[in-house]
Scaffold this motif. Structure first.
Motif, PDB file in Angstrom:
ATOM      1  N   TRP A 238     -13.360 -48.024 -38.676  1.00 36.97           N
ATOM      2  CA  TRP A 238     -14.390 -49.024 -38.970  1.00 36.97           C
ATOM      3  C   TRP A 238     -15.331 -49.288 -37.799  1.00 36.97           C
ATOM      4  CZ3 TRP A 238     -13.432 -48.157 -43.508  1.00 36.97           C
ATOM      5  CH2 TRP A 238     -12.179 -48.293 -44.106  1.00 36.97           C
ATOM      6  N   TRP A 239     -15.079 -48.690 -36.679  1.00 41.17           N
ATOM      7  CA  TRP A 239     -15.835 -49.027 -35.469  1.00 41.17           C
ATOM      8  C   TRP A 239     -16.693 -47.850 -35.018  1.00 41.17           C
ATOM      9  CZ3 TRP A 239     -15.020 -53.910 -33.169  1.00 41.17           C
ATOM     10  CH2 TRP A 239     -13.990 -54.661 -33.751  1.00 41.17           C
ATOM     11  N   THR A 240     -17.858 -48.158 -34.476  1.00 43.65           N
ATOM     12  CA  THR A 240     -18.636 -47.126 -33.812  1.00 43.65           C
ATOM     13  C   THR A 240     -17.893 -46.725 -32.541  1.00 43.65           C
ATOM     14  OG1 THR A 240     -19.881 -48.706 -32.459  1.00 43.65           O
ATOM     15  CG2 THR A 240     -20.790 -48.157 -34.647  1.00 43.65           C
ATOM     16  N   PRO A 241     -18.171 -45.553 -31.986  1.00 42.95           N
ATOM     17  CA  PRO A 241     -17.500 -45.189 -30.727  1.00 42.95           C
ATOM     18  C   PRO A 241     -17.693 -46.232 -29.624  1.00 42.95           C
ATOM     19  CG  PRO A 241     -18.538 -43.263 -31.709  1.00 42.95           C
ATOM     20  CD  PRO A 241     -18.969 -44.433 -32.537  1.00 42.95           C
ATOM     21  N   ALA A 242     -18.920 -46.740 -29.497  1.00 46.31           N
ATOM     22  CA  ALA A 242     -19.171 -47.758 -28.477  1.00 46.31           C
ATOM     23  C   ALA A 242     -18.419 -49.047 -28.802  1.00 46.31           C
ATOM     24  CB  ALA A 242     -20.672 -48.030 -28.355  1.00 46.31           C
ATOM     25  N   HIS A 246     -15.515 -50.825 -26.569  1.00 43.27           N
ATOM     26  CA  HIS A 246     -15.647 -52.203 -26.110  1.00 43.27           C
ATOM     27  C   HIS A 246     -14.488 -53.060 -26.602  1.00 43.27           C
ATOM     28  CE1 HIS A 246     -17.298 -56.034 -24.959  1.00 43.27           C
ATOM     29  NE2 HIS A 246     -17.197 -56.452 -26.215  1.00 43.27           N
ATOM     30  N   LYS A 247     -14.097 -52.875 -27.852  1.00 44.22           N
ATOM     31  CA  LYS A 247     -12.978 -53.654 -28.400  1.00 44.22           C
ATOM     32  C   LYS A 247     -11.732 -53.470 -27.549  1.00 44.22           C
ATOM     33  CE  LYS A 247     -10.102 -52.039 -31.232  1.00 44.22           C
ATOM     34  NZ  LYS A 247      -8.781 -52.460 -30.643  1.00 44.22           N
ATOM     35  N   ASN A 248     -11.452 -52.234 -27.178  1.00 43.87           N
ATOM     36  CA  ASN A 248     -10.261 -51.957 -26.392  1.00 43.87           C
ATOM     37  C   ASN A 248     -10.384 -52.480 -24.966  1.00 43.87           C
ATOM     38  OD1 ASN A 248      -8.815 -50.647 -28.461  1.00 43.87           O
ATOM     39  ND2 ASN A 248      -9.905 -48.734 -28.094  1.00 43.87           N
ATOM     40  N   THR A 249     -11.549 -52.296 -24.363  1.00 47.29           N
ATOM     41  CA  THR A 249     -11.745 -52.752 -22.988  1.00 47.29           C
ATOM     42  C   THR A 249     -11.681 -54.272 -22.896  1.00 47.29           C
ATOM     43  OG1 THR A 249     -13.128 -50.825 -22.481  1.00 47.29           O
ATOM     44  CG2 THR A 249     -13.327 -52.732 -21.026  1.00 47.29           C
ATOM     45  N   ALA A 250     -12.321 -54.944 -23.854  1.00 49.81           N
ATOM     46  CA  ALA A 250     -12.373 -56.406 -23.843  1.00 49.81           C
ATOM     47  C   ALA A 250     -11.153 -57.045 -24.481  1.00 49.81           C
ATOM     48  CB  ALA A 250     -13.644 -56.877 -24.557  1.00 49.81           C
ATOM     49  N   GLY A 251     -10.323 -56.247 -25.148  1.00 50.13           N
ATOM     50  CA  GLY A 251      -9.129 -56.779 -25.779  1.00 50.13           C
ATOM     51  C   GLY A 251      -9.423 -57.672 -26.971  1.00 50.13           C
ATOM     52  N   LEU A 252     -10.405 -57.312 -27.769  1.00 50.13           N
ATOM     53  CA  LEU A 252     -10.786 -58.139 -28.913  1.00 50.13           C
ATOM     54  C   LEU A 252      -9.748 -58.021 -30.030  1.00 50.13           C
ATOM     55  CD1 LEU A 252     -14.618 -57.341 -29.218  1.00 50.13           C
ATOM     56  CD2 LEU A 252     -13.467 -58.973 -27.716  1.00 50.13           C
ATOM     57  N   THR A 253      -9.320 -59.164 -30.557  1.00 48.65           N
ATOM     58  CA  THR A 253      -8.374 -59.174 -31.674  1.00 48.65           C
ATOM     59  C   THR A 253      -8.771 -60.156 -32.766  1.00 48.65           C
ATOM     60  OG1 THR A 253      -7.013 -60.847 -30.552  1.00 48.65           O
ATOM     61  CG2 THR A 253      -6.427 -58.526 -30.200  1.00 48.65           C
ATOM     62  N   TRP A 419     -32.528 -62.103 -30.119  1.00 47.69           N
ATOM     63  CA  TRP A 419     -31.946 -60.812 -29.756  1.00 47.69           C
ATOM     64  C   TRP A 419     -30.888 -61.018 -28.684  1.00 47.69           C
ATOM     65  CZ3 TRP A 419     -36.621 -62.688 -28.271  1.00 47.69           C
ATOM     66  CH2 TRP A 419     -36.886 -62.776 -26.905  1.00 47.69           C
ATOM     67  N   ASP A 420     -29.929 -60.112 -28.633  1.00 42.95           N
ATOM     68  CA  ASP A 420     -28.900 -60.185 -27.597  1.00 42.95           C
ATOM     69  C   ASP A 420     -28.161 -58.851 -27.535  1.00 42.95           C
ATOM     70  OD1 ASP A 420     -27.294 -61.257 -25.555  1.00 42.95           O
ATOM     71  OD2 ASP A 420     -27.183 -63.207 -26.575  1.00 42.95           O
ATOM     72  N   TYR A 421     -27.358 -58.715 -26.481  1.00 46.55           N
ATOM     73  CA  TYR A 421     -26.525 -57.525 -26.354  1.00 46.55           C
ATOM     74  C   TYR A 421     -25.492 -57.483 -27.480  1.00 46.55           C
ATOM     75  CZ  TYR A 421     -28.251 -57.003 -21.530  1.00 46.55           C
ATOM     76  OH  TYR A 421     -29.030 -56.837 -20.420  1.00 46.55           O
ATOM     77  N   PRO A 422     -25.128 -56.308 -27.957  1.00 48.63           N
ATOM     78  CA  PRO A 422     -24.160 -56.226 -29.059  1.00 48.63           C
ATOM     79  C   PRO A 422     -22.756 -56.688 -28.690  1.00 48.63           C
ATOM     80  CG  PRO A 422     -24.716 -54.036 -28.242  1.00 48.63           C
ATOM     81  CD  PRO A 422     -25.670 -54.980 -27.589  1.00 48.63           C
TER      82      PRO A 422
END
Length: 442
Positions: A238-242, A246-253, A419-422
């Motif tokens: 479900w995720w784009t490569p970027a 980012h999800k893994n680096t930032a630890g998003l849950t 606008w903002d960073y994704p």
């Protein structure tokens, strides 16, 4: 009366401008009428100390209204560099020799006194910067935008609650359908008519879109929780490569400020810990999370043009309205704006804000991520300075539309572009989904 109507009545326009300036100041003053330690502390490296925002508001007002429009001597030319947002990163601002709380308060008050004197003496015509009070409107919107920024800082603050508000209105009647069909074809996007519209909203131009379906309401907390429960954060499909990186680096849950206890989702909101309301629009999700949810749901994020057509297009007349409900300025019956409740309202709570096509909640509650990069419209002309829009154009930023509960009506239009960073999540951002359609799908 709208600003366009008031431009032909200078005294009424001056009164309206003074009222808008006062309304903005009452909000920023409330958010800085707090403990001195909280004012000068940096609550997150993503945000400035609140005392910086407050003095910055005054400095921009001095630069544009006192010095430029009014032609007056500087009040504090020595601090221009300290409060130039492009000179110092937010993370570095606490180390600057900033004005203290008392000095900042005295400064912004003195600037406002002089700005009101300028307002009384300035012709509101004959110069593009002052036509229909544009420079004053730009400063009103700038302060209201910083109010929203300061609210985001308050949300990141740790400690006992210092902000409170009444509960929002209850949910309205259930929608007849979960999606709305938007017919393909041309519509007028952007504006040439709004006196205080900013450069990136201009010029008005014809845009064609293919037929599509768009969610009747923004995605709710309950719907987003279903994505989490289905393993959405653990499934790379479900995720784009970027986004996955980012999800893994930032630890998003989960959305920012959510946590789970005994199978129940809770959130922290301005120091209050409360169960996540199921029917509110989800907020504090980044673009990558919104995009992943849309893919999981078998949909996508709408383009910016699709969002604006859903918000403005009136199929009965073929024209683009000022707002989803028509050409009337927002009222408390149309949308959740101005920080009254300090949170989104349940979806459907504002039936009078529904668009002619039947889409709800397009203004207020949460900024809505779109799939579009922040780029200039055809024929874009920078005004009055490149650092408002022009320097941000490019694929690094994604467009958000509609305004949040924290935004003010002066800084929200159906043409207004944020606008903002994704990766941003501390902002009051949510989303709704769209999908392709054929005319035969109606």
């Amino acid at each position: 009366m709208t600003l366009e109507q008031l431009r032909h009545s200078p005294e009424q326009l001056r009164t309206r401008i003074a009222e808008e300036l006062d309304r903005a100041r009452s909000r920023s003053a409330r958010l800085t009428d707090i403990d001195r330690e909280d004012l000068v502390r940096q609550h997150s490296p993503l945000m400035s100390p609140l005392v910086w925002d407050y003095a910055h508001i005054g400095n921009q007002e001095e630069l544009w209204l006192v010095r430029d429009v009014g032609g007056r001597e500087p009040v504090r030319e020595d601090i221009d560099n300290l409060y130039d947002a492009f000179q110092h990163k937010r993370s570095d601002r606490p180390s600057l020799p900033l004005l203290g709380p008392d000095e900042a308060g005295a400064y912004v008050a003195e600037v406002r006194r002089k700005a009101l004197e300028v307002l009384e003496r300035t012709p509101l015509e004959g110069r593009r910067l002052t036509e229909a009070g544009f420079a004053f409107g730009m400063i009103v919107q700038h302060e209201q935008q910083h109010v929203e920024t300061m609210l985001a800082t308050h949300q990141l603050r740790v400690g006992a609650p210092i902000l409170d508000a009444p509960p929002p209105p209850p949910t309205g009647p259930a929608a007849d359908r979960t999606e709305v069909y938007v017919p393909g074809g041309m519509f007028l996007m952007g504006t040439d008519l709004e006196p205080w519209a900013l450069d990136n909203e201009r010029p008005a131009h014809a845009v064609g879109v293919d037929s599509f379906w768009i969610d009747t309401d923004p995605v709710t907390n309950a719907q987003y929780a279903a994505f989490i429960d289905a393993g959405g954060y653990d499934d790379e499909r479900w995720w784009t490569p970027a986004g996955w990186a980012h999800k893994n680096t930032a630890g998003l849950t989960a959305p920012q400020f959510w946590h789970r206890e005994d199978g129940v989702w809770w959130r922290t909101r301005f120091g209050h810990v409360e169960e996540v309301p199921p029917h509110e629009a989800v907020q504090h999700v980044c673009w990558f999370e919104a995009d992943a949810y849309a893919r999981w749901a078998g949909k996508r994020l709408p383009t910016e043009a699709e969002w604006e057509k859903a918000a403005r297009y009136d199929p009965a007349t073929g024209r683009s309205l000022r707002y989803p409900w028509g050409d009337e300025d927002p009222t408390p019956e149309h949308a959740n704006l101005g920080g009254v409740y300090l949170q989104p309202a349940p979806v459907g709570a504002y039936p009078k804000g529904t668009s002619p096509l039947g889409v709800r909640g397009l203004i207020g509650d949460v900024w809505e991520w779109t799939s579009s990069d922040f780029t200039p419209y055809p024929g874009f002309a920078m005004f009055p300075y490149p650092e408002y829009s022009e320097v941000f154009f490019g694929p690094e930023y994604k467009v958000l539309r509609g305004g949040s509960w924290a935004a003010d009506q002066s800084a929200v239009r159906a043409t207004f572009r944020n606008w903002d960073y994704p990766i941003r999540r501390q902002i009051f951002s949510g989303f709704r989904c769209a999908r392709d359609a054929r005319d035969a799908d109606v």
